[in-house]
Design a protein around this motif. Structure first.
Motif, mmCIF file in Angstrom:
data_model
loop_
_atom_site.group_PDB
_atom_site.id
_atom_site.type_symbol
_atom_site.label_atom_id
_atom_site.label_comp_id
_atom_site.label_asym_id
_atom_site.label_seq_id
_atom_site.Cartn_x
_atom_site.Cartn_y
_atom_site.Cartn_z
ATOM 1 N N ILE A 65 23.167 -7.174 -9.702
ATOM 2 C CA ILE A 65 22.299 -6.809 -10.694
ATOM 3 C C ILE A 65 21.733 -5.356 -10.808
ATOM 4 C CG2 ILE A 65 19.529 -7.145 -11.122
ATOM 5 C CD1 ILE A 65 19.525 -9.458 -9.273
ATOM 6 N N ASP A 66 21.949 -4.842 -11.989
ATOM 7 C CA ASP A 66 21.775 -3.301 -12.373
ATOM 8 C C ASP A 66 20.991 -3.184 -13.482
ATOM 9 O OD1 ASP A 66 22.432 -0.700 -12.054
ATOM 10 O OD2 ASP A 66 23.731 -0.836 -13.973
ATOM 11 N N ASN A 67 20.209 -2.358 -13.561
ATOM 12 C CA ASN A 67 19.248 -1.844 -14.599
ATOM 13 C C ASN A 67 18.506 -2.922 -15.508
ATOM 14 O OD1 ASN A 67 18.296 -0.128 -16.743
ATOM 15 N ND2 ASN A 67 20.102 -0.556 -17.942
ATOM 16 N N CYS A 68 17.700 -3.789 -14.513
ATOM 17 C CA CYS A 68 17.235 -5.075 -14.939
ATOM 18 C C CYS A 68 15.751 -4.722 -14.586
ATOM 19 C CB CYS A 68 17.466 -6.398 -14.434
ATOM 20 S SG CYS A 68 19.162 -6.629 -15.039
ATOM 21 N N ILE A 69 14.732 -5.589 -15.216
ATOM 22 C CA ILE A 69 13.401 -5.627 -14.829
ATOM 23 C C ILE A 69 13.115 -7.180 -14.814
ATOM 24 C CG2 ILE A 69 10.956 -5.287 -16.093
ATOM 25 C CD1 ILE A 69 12.379 -3.081 -17.911
ATOM 26 N N PHE A 70 12.041 -7.045 -13.751
ATOM 27 C CA PHE A 70 11.472 -8.616 -13.223
ATOM 28 C C PHE A 70 10.136 -8.505 -13.362
ATOM 29 C CE2 PHE A 70 15.538 -8.090 -11.359
ATOM 30 C CZ PHE A 70 16.245 -9.431 -11.622
ATOM 31 N N GLU A 71 9.446 -9.090 -14.439
ATOM 32 C CA GLU A 71 8.193 -9.046 -14.418
ATOM 33 C C GLU A 71 7.324 -10.279 -14.638
ATOM 34 O OE1 GLU A 71 7.804 -6.195 -17.740
ATOM 35 O OE2 GLU A 71 8.104 -7.921 -19.572
ATOM 36 N N ASP A 72 6.039 -10.227 -14.401
ATOM 37 C CA ASP A 72 5.172 -11.269 -14.565
ATOM 38 C C ASP A 72 5.657 -12.483 -14.028
ATOM 39 O OD1 ASP A 72 3.894 -9.586 -16.466
ATOM 40 O OD2 ASP A 72 4.723 -10.119 -18.194
ATOM 41 N N TYR A 73 6.113 -12.744 -12.980
ATOM 42 C CA TYR A 73 6.290 -13.905 -12.111
ATOM 43 C C TYR A 73 5.111 -14.301 -11.252
ATOM 44 C CZ TYR A 73 11.182 -14.038 -13.632
ATOM 45 O OH TYR A 73 12.372 -14.144 -14.180
ATOM 46 N N ILE A 74 4.153 -14.977 -12.112
ATOM 47 C CA ILE A 74 2.863 -15.143 -11.134
ATOM 48 C C ILE A 74 3.106 -16.238 -10.350
ATOM 49 C CG2 ILE A 74 0.321 -15.289 -11.672
ATOM 50 C CD1 ILE A 74 1.467 -12.653 -12.380
ATOM 51 N N TYR A 75 3.844 -17.518 -10.916
ATOM 52 C CA TYR A 75 3.783 -18.698 -10.204
ATOM 53 C C TYR A 75 4.970 -18.896 -9.539
ATOM 54 C CZ TYR A 75 -0.657 -19.535 -12.803
ATOM 55 O OH TYR A 75 -1.744 -19.217 -13.470
ATOM 56 N N GLU A 128 14.457 -3.322 -21.960
ATOM 57 C CA GLU A 128 13.387 -3.491 -22.924
ATOM 58 C C GLU A 128 13.755 -4.359 -24.386
ATOM 59 O OE1 GLU A 128 10.398 -2.917 -21.990
ATOM 60 O OE2 GLU A 128 10.692 -1.582 -20.311
ATOM 61 N N ASP A 129 15.192 -4.340 -24.465
ATOM 62 C CA ASP A 129 15.542 -4.971 -25.941
ATOM 63 C C ASP A 129 15.822 -6.500 -25.645
ATOM 64 O OD1 ASP A 129 15.538 -2.557 -27.178
ATOM 65 O OD2 ASP A 129 17.739 -2.099 -27.125
ATOM 66 N N VAL A 130 16.109 -6.814 -24.508
ATOM 67 C CA VAL A 130 16.183 -8.342 -24.301
ATOM 68 C C VAL A 130 15.442 -9.004 -23.431
ATOM 69 C CG1 VAL A 130 18.316 -9.885 -23.620
ATOM 70 C CG2 VAL A 130 18.785 -7.980 -24.861
ATOM 71 N N VAL A 131 14.769 -9.810 -23.439
ATOM 72 C CA VAL A 131 13.674 -10.526 -22.540
ATOM 73 C C VAL A 131 14.221 -12.160 -22.646
ATOM 74 C CG1 VAL A 131 11.351 -11.148 -22.230
ATOM 75 C CG2 VAL A 131 11.994 -8.962 -23.214
ATOM 76 N N ARG A 180 24.668 -9.669 -19.938
ATOM 77 C CA ARG A 180 24.154 -8.262 -20.107
ATOM 78 C C ARG A 180 23.504 -8.052 -21.468
ATOM 79 N NH1 ARG A 180 27.829 -4.580 -22.836
ATOM 80 N NH2 ARG A 180 29.701 -5.484 -23.014
ATOM 81 N N SER A 181 22.744 -7.038 -21.716
ATOM 82 C CA SER A 181 22.135 -6.704 -23.156
ATOM 83 C C SER A 181 23.083 -6.006 -23.936
ATOM 84 C CB SER A 181 20.921 -5.885 -22.879
ATOM 85 O OG SER A 181 21.062 -4.780 -22.458
ATOM 86 N N TYR A 182 23.250 -6.184 -25.023
ATOM 87 C CA TYR A 182 24.094 -5.366 -26.025
ATOM 88 C C TYR A 182 23.773 -3.895 -25.926
ATOM 89 C CZ TYR A 182 26.427 -4.129 -30.354
ATOM 90 O OH TYR A 182 27.211 -3.390 -31.204
ATOM 91 N N GLY A 187 20.798 -4.983 -17.836
ATOM 92 C CA GLY A 187 20.160 -4.439 -18.769
ATOM 93 C C GLY A 187 19.324 -5.402 -19.631
ATOM 94 N N ILE A 188 18.813 -6.271 -18.613
ATOM 95 C CA ILE A 188 17.938 -7.437 -19.329
ATOM 96 C C ILE A 188 16.790 -7.346 -18.472
ATOM 97 C CG2 ILE A 188 17.598 -10.050 -19.189
ATOM 98 C CD1 ILE A 188 20.944 -10.037 -19.214
ATOM 99 N N THR A 189 15.548 -7.726 -19.202
ATOM 100 C CA THR A 189 14.239 -8.052 -18.743
ATOM 101 C C THR A 189 14.079 -9.557 -18.477
ATOM 102 O OG1 THR A 189 13.170 -6.417 -19.640
ATOM 103 C CG2 THR A 189 11.762 -8.069 -18.982
ATOM 104 N N PHE A 190 13.706 -10.088 -17.075
ATOM 105 C CA PHE A 190 13.534 -11.254 -16.781
ATOM 106 C C PHE A 190 12.011 -11.568 -16.675
ATOM 107 C CE2 PHE A 190 17.581 -10.685 -15.539
ATOM 108 C CZ PHE A 190 18.498 -11.873 -16.039
ATOM 109 N N ARG A 191 11.433 -12.472 -17.589
ATOM 110 C CA ARG A 191 10.037 -12.502 -17.364
ATOM 111 C C ARG A 191 9.673 -14.005 -17.159
ATOM 112 N NH1 ARG A 191 7.874 -10.867 -22.759
ATOM 113 N NH2 ARG A 191 8.072 -8.717 -21.749
ATOM 114 N N GLY A 192 8.600 -14.091 -16.481
ATOM 115 C CA GLY A 192 8.247 -15.432 -15.641
ATOM 116 C C GLY A 192 7.114 -15.991 -15.885
#
Length: 173
Positions: free
Chosen positions: A135-145, A91-94, A84-86, A115-120
């Protein structure tokens, strides 16, 4: 009278011992004061890979200080673990690294993300096999491949809440 006091003391000590094992031990990841760090809030571990080699066997929580974690590493998790993020603000932890989460034996392990952003952007993904995942309060973004959440066979229990999936080729498979 003496026996009653000893009984009460025994009960209190037993309750304290049991309750201490029910709570996770927190370890921090960020920029260490003295690399590779000790996992404390003042001297966090320098990387996810290093932290995973330093944790005790009991349930732990890795708390990420704000920043970008982008080492193109692959992490194999076969244990109970929280990430988890602090700040609990995704948006604070990618994190742009790959996770393989698998319970290779009984019992099925619980892994928690919060509380984490997972970027692909590194062709990375999260593969879950025979595990329980929350999984709670997370962002999953930019997983193009790749796929942010790739559920392999035998997933026992998955709970996803308050999450955002954006700019992904495939969100969940």
């Amino acid at each position: 009278m003496c026996c009653k006091n000893i009984s009460r003391l025994f009960i209190i000590v037993t309750i304290l011992l049991i309750s201490s094992t029910l709570f996770a031990r927190d370890f921090y990841i960020g920029v260490p004061e003295d690399p590779p760090g000790q996992g404390t809030i003042d001297n966090p571990f320098e990387s996810i890979s290093y932290a995973l080699t330093q944790l005790p066997d009991d349930y732990c929580c890795l708390i990420f200080m704000p920043g970008l974690y982008n080492n193109q590493d692959q992490h194999y998790i076969n244990r109970q673990l929280g990430l988890r993020s602090y700040t609990n603000n995704p948006e604070d932890v990618v994190i742009a690294e790959t996770f393989y989460i698998a319970s290779l034996s009984e019992p099925v392990y619980e892994v928690d993300f919060s509380g984490i952003t997972f970027r692909g952007n590194n062709n990375n993904e999260t593969i879950i096999h025979w595990s329980a995942l929350t999984i709670d309060n997370c962002i999953f973004e930019d997983y193009i491949y790749g796929t942010p959440l790739n559920f392999d066979i035998d997933v026992s229990n998955v709970n996803i809440s308050n999450c955002t999936f954006r700019n992904n080729h495939t969100a969940i498979s």
